[in-house]
Write an enzyme that holds these catalytic residues in place. Structure first.
Site, PDB file in Angstrom:
ATOM      1  N   LYS A 110      -6.110 -14.329  20.359  1.00 41.36           N
ATOM      2  CA  LYS A 110      -4.701 -14.436  20.784  1.00 41.36           C
ATOM      3  C   LYS A 110      -4.028 -13.062  20.754  1.00 41.36           C
ATOM      4  CE  LYS A 110      -1.890 -17.952  19.429  1.00 41.36           C
ATOM      5  NZ  LYS A 110      -1.026 -18.661  18.452  1.00 41.36           N
TER       6      LYS A 110
ATOM      7  N   VAL B   6       7.112 -20.607  17.990  1.00 40.35           N
ATOM      8  CA  VAL B   6       8.273 -20.135  17.249  1.00 40.35           C
ATOM      9  C   VAL B   6       8.144 -18.645  16.933  1.00 40.35           C
ATOM     10  CG1 VAL B   6       9.516 -20.358  15.061  1.00 40.35           C
ATOM     11  CG2 VAL B   6       8.732 -22.402  16.259  1.00 40.35           C
TER      12      VAL B   6
ATOM     13  N   CYS C 248       7.518 -31.610  17.812  1.00 44.80           N
ATOM     14  CA  CYS C 248       8.501 -31.569  16.716  1.00 44.80           C
ATOM     15  C   CYS C 248       8.969 -32.944  16.269  1.00 44.80           C
ATOM     16  CB  CYS C 248       9.701 -30.721  17.133  1.00 44.80           C
ATOM     17  SG  CYS C 248       9.254 -29.047  17.590  1.00 44.80           S
TER      18      CYS C 248
ATOM     19  N   GLY D 260      14.929 -43.537  28.157  1.00 41.49           N
ATOM     20  CA  GLY D 260      13.695 -43.285  28.899  1.00 41.49           C
ATOM     21  C   GLY D 260      12.496 -43.792  28.142  1.00 41.49           C
TER      22      GLY D 260
HETATM   23  C1  UGA Z   1      13.499 -30.168  19.253  1.00 42.07           C
HETATM   24  C2  UGA Z   1      14.972 -29.895  18.922  1.00 42.07           C
HETATM   25  O1  UGA Z   1      15.805 -30.229  20.038  1.00 42.07           O
HETATM   26  C3  UGA Z   1      15.184 -28.431  18.551  1.00 42.07           C
HETATM   27  O2  UGA Z   1      16.531 -28.221  18.144  1.00 42.07           O
HETATM   28  C4  UGA Z   1      14.238 -28.068  17.377  1.00 42.07           C
HETATM   29  O3  UGA Z   1      14.343 -26.724  17.016  1.00 42.07           O
HETATM   30  C5  UGA Z   1      12.796 -28.349  17.809  1.00 42.07           C
HETATM   31  O4  UGA Z   1      12.672 -29.755  18.154  1.00 42.07           O
HETATM   32  C6  UGA Z   1      11.873 -28.003  16.660  1.00 42.07           C
HETATM   33  O5  UGA Z   1      11.894 -28.708  15.664  1.00 42.07           O
HETATM   34  O6  UGA Z   1      11.223 -26.965  16.718  1.00 42.07           O
HETATM   35  P1  UGA Z   1      11.938 -29.834  21.419  1.00 42.07           P
HETATM   36  O7  UGA Z   1      10.880 -30.590  20.674  1.00 42.07           O
HETATM   37  O8  UGA Z   1      11.544 -28.566  22.100  1.00 42.07           O
HETATM   38  O9  UGA Z   1      13.153 -29.421  20.425  1.00 42.07           O
HETATM   39  O10 UGA Z   1      12.488 -30.801  22.514  1.00 42.07           O
HETATM   40  P2  UGA Z   1      13.825 -31.651  22.818  1.00 42.07           P
HETATM   41  O11 UGA Z   1      14.497 -31.067  23.987  1.00 42.07           O
HETATM   42  O12 UGA Z   1      14.621 -31.872  21.605  1.00 42.07           O
HETATM   43  O13 UGA Z   1      13.157 -33.040  23.261  1.00 42.07           O
HETATM   44  C7  UGA Z   1      12.338 -33.797  22.379  1.00 42.07           C
HETATM   45  C8  UGA Z   1      11.920 -35.094  23.039  1.00 42.07           C
HETATM   46  O14 UGA Z   1      13.039 -35.984  23.153  1.00 42.07           O
HETATM   47  C9  UGA Z   1      11.354 -34.948  24.447  1.00 42.07           C
HETATM   48  O15 UGA Z   1      10.230 -35.772  24.572  1.00 42.07           O
HETATM   49  C10 UGA Z   1      12.488 -35.429  25.334  1.00 42.07           C
HETATM   50  O16 UGA Z   1      12.018 -35.955  26.553  1.00 42.07           O
HETATM   51  C11 UGA Z   1      13.107 -36.509  24.464  1.00 42.07           C
HETATM   52  N1  UGA Z   1      14.532 -36.773  24.790  1.00 42.07           N
HETATM   53  C12 UGA Z   1      15.466 -35.807  24.614  1.00 42.07           C
HETATM   54  C13 UGA Z   1      14.900 -38.041  25.231  1.00 42.07           C
HETATM   55  O17 UGA Z   1      14.053 -38.952  25.385  1.00 42.07           O
HETATM   56  N2  UGA Z   1      16.225 -38.296  25.496  1.00 42.07           N
HETATM   57  C14 UGA Z   1      17.185 -37.349  25.319  1.00 42.07           C
HETATM   58  O18 UGA Z   1      18.370 -37.649  25.566  1.00 42.07           O
HETATM   59  C15 UGA Z   1      16.798 -36.073  24.882  1.00 42.07           C
END
Ligand code: UGA
Length: 436
Positions: free
Chosen positions: A35, A11, A259, A252
Site C-alpha cells: 500500500k 480515515v 461503520c 429504503g
Molecule cells: C457514517 C456517519 O455518517 C459518519 O458521520 C461517521 O463518521 C462514519 O459513519 C464513521 O463512523 O466513520 P458512512 O458510513 O460513510 O458515515 O455513511 P452514511 O452516509 O452515514 O450512510 C450510512 C448508511 O446509511 C448507508 O448505507 C446509507 O445508504 C444509509 N442511509 C443514510 C439511509 O438508509 N437513509 C438515510 O437517510 C441516510
C-alpha cells in the site's frame, strides 16, 4: 505542525491528506508495504472524490510523506494519530488488537513529549488502556493520550474533513488540549473539549442516533405501506420540524457500510458489558434487518417465483459516491436473489471491480451500464441511489425489458413519472394503490 498518522486506510489517508492541505507536515505510516509503495507512486487505493488531487498536490509540495517505519513516524510528529482498523468480533464487540499493537510499537519510540490520539472508533475506556499499555512498555515516556473521533462520511470525506460541523477533543491534560487546538486551528470549526471517556462515547452515540433515525423512518415506511400513505411525504412533514430535521430520514433498504452495522453492534455490546443494556438499539438493528426482508418479500409477491428470472440490479456500493461494498445492503440483496435462483445482471458506476474480484463476481453478470443490465430483464431493482440512475433513457430501458417492472429500494425515482414511462413501480413505504 508535525503530525503523524498511523494507518493509511479511509480515515488515516483522508485525515492525513487534509492535515497536509491546511499546511501541516504529515507523515503517514502503514505496515502494508504494498500500500505504501502504491501511495508513493501517487496511486490512491480507494475511490473518494477529491482525495487523489489533494494527495498528489501535497506529496509534490513535500507536506505529505509515507513510510512503513513506525519509529520514524513517531519521531516525526509531535502529535501521533492512531487510525488503524477496529474490526468486529463475532459477538459484535470490538477487536482492539491493532490498537493494542500500535500502542506497544509506539511506546519505545517516544523520546520527547507526544500526544497520542485515538482517531479510530473505539469503545469507551480504550484511552485508559492505551495509556496503561504505553506506560507499561515505556515507563519513562512523556505523553498524553487524547480521543479525537472522526465524523467523516465516505463519498464526501474530504469535504467533511475540511469543513467539519464540530471537532471533539477528549483530553485529560491542558498541554495535550492546547496542542490539539493548534492542530485544528486552520479548520475554523467549533471545538468541543471533553474528558476522554465522553469523547469516545460521543462517536458511538452519534452513529447510533443516526442509525436510529434511519430505522425509525424505515419502521414508519412499513406502516405507510400497510396504510397506503407515502413515506416521502411523511419524512418531509416530520423533517420540517427544526428539532428533528430532514436528513437521515430517507427510507429504503436500510443502512450498511463499514461503520453503522459495526458501530451499532459495538455500542450494544459495550452497553451490555457495562451492565446497562441498550435495548432500543437492538430494535434499531432488527428493523434494519427486517427492511431488506420486507423488500425481498415484495419482489417475490410481484414476480412470484424468482428462479430463472432475469433481474437487473442498479447499484452495488453501500451508498453513492463510493466504491465501497463492505456490508453493502445491495450486495446482500444480490446474494439473496442469486440464492433463490434469479439471474442477476448488475451495474454500479464505481464498485464493479470490487465485485468482479469477489466470490459473487462469478455468480452474476456485471454490465457496463444500467441500460445494458436491464436488457432482457423481468425487473429492475435500484439498490443504491446513484443520482445518474434517475437520468437513464427510460423509454429505451422499458423497450428492452421483458416486463417493465421497477423495484426502487432507495425511493430515487418519482412513482408518477415512472408510471408515465410505462413502468409498474414499487418504492419503499409509498403505499400500494399506484402499484395494483
Ligand atoms: C457514517 C456517519 O455518517 C459518519 O458521520 C461517521 O463518521 C462514519 O459513519 C464513521 O463512523 O466513520 P458512512 O458510513 O460513510 O458515515 O455513511 P452514511 O452516509 O452515514 O450512510 C450510512 C448508511 O446509511 C448507508 O448505507 C446509507 O445508504 C444509509 N442511509 C443514510 C439511509 O438508509 N437513509 C438515510 O437517510 C441516510
Amino acid at each position: 505542525m508535525k503530525l503523524t498518522i498511523i494507518g493509511s486506510g479511509y480515515v488515516g489517508l483522508t485525515t492525513g491528506a487534509c492535515f497536509a492541505e491546511v499546511g501541516h507536515e504529515v507523515m503517514c505510516v502503514d505496515n502494508n508495504a504494498e500500500k505504501v509503495a502504491t501511495l508513493l507512486k501517487g496511486d490512491i487505493p480507494i475511490y473518494e472524490p477529491g482525495l487523489a488531487e489533494i494527495v498528489t498536490k501535497n506529496v509534490a509540495a513535500g507536506r505529505l510523506k509515507f513510510t512503513t517505519n513506525t519509529p520514524e513516524g513517531v519521531d516525526h510528529g509531535n502529535v501521533v494519530f492512531i487510525a488503524v482498523p477496529t474490526p468486529p468480533n463475532p459477538d459484535g464487540s470490538v477487536d482492539l488488537k491493532f490498537i493494542e499493537k500500535v500502542a506497544r510499537e509506539i511506546a519505545p519510540a517516544i523520546h520527547s513529549y507526544k500526544v497520542i490520539v485515538d482517531k479510530s472508533t473505539v469503545p469507551v475506556k480504550t484511552g485508559e488502556k492505551v495509556t496503561e499499555t504505553i506506560s507499561r512498555y515505556a515507563p519513562d515516556a512523556e505523553f498524553d493520550v487524547v480521543s479525537n473521533p472522526e465524523f467523516l462520511r465516505e463519498g464526501c470525506a474530504v469535504a467533511d474533513l475540511m469543513n467539519p460541523d464540530r471537532i471533539v477533543i477528549g483530553a485529560n491534560s491542558d498541554r495535550a488540549l492546547a496542542l490539539m487546538q493548534k492542530v485544528y486551528e486552520p479548520f475554523r470549526a467549533p471545538v468541543l473539549a471533553t474528558d476522554i471517556n465522553s469523547a469516545e462515547l460521543i462517536k458511538h452515540a452519534a452513529n447510533s442516533f443516526l442509525a436510529l433515525k434511519i430505522s425509525y423512518i424505515n419502521a414508519v415506511s412499513a406502516i405507510c405501506e400497510a396504510s397506503d400513505a407515502d413515506v416521502e411525504l411523511v419524512a418531509e412533514g416530520i423533517g420540517m420540524d427544526k428539532r428533528i430535521g430532514r436528513s437521515f430520514l430517507n427510507a429504503g433498504l436500510g443502512y450498511g457500510g463499514s461503520c453503522f452495522p459495526k458501530d451499532i453492534a459495538a455500542f450494544i455490546a459495550i452497553s451490555d458489558d457495562l451492565g446497562v443494556p441498550f435495548n432500543l438499539l437492538k430494535e434499531v438493528e432488527k428493523i434494519n434487518h427486517d427492511q431488506l426482508e420486507r423488500f425481498i418479500k415484495r419482489i417475490r409477491e410481484k414476480l412470484w417465483v424468482l428462479e430463472d428470472k432475469k433481474i437487473a440490479v442498479w447499484g452495488l456500493a453501500f451508498k453513492p459516491d463510493t466504491d465501497d461494498t463492505r456490508c453493502s445492503v445491495a450486495i446482500e440483496l444480490v446474494e439473496r436473489l442469486v440464492a433463490e435462483g434469479a439471474e442477476v445482471r448488475a451495474f454500479d458506476p464505481k464498485a464493479l471491480d470490487h465485485v468482479k474480484n469477489s466470490p459473487l463476481g462469478d455468480k452474476i453478470t456485471l454490465c457496463g451500464s444500467p441500460e445494458e443490465a436491464a436488457e432482457g430483464a423481468e425487473a429492475v431493482v435500484i439498490a443504491t441511489e446513484w443520482p445518474e440512475f434517475a437520468n437513464v433513457d427510460f423509454d429505451k430501458v422499458r423497450d428492452s425489458m421483458i416486463a417493465p417492472v421497477m423495484f426502487d429500494g432507495r425511493n430515487l425515482l418519482d412513482p408518477k413519472t415512472m408510471e408515465r414511462f410505462g413502468f409498474e413501480y414499487h418504492g419503499v413505504g409509498r403505499g400500494l394503490s399506484t402499484n395494483q
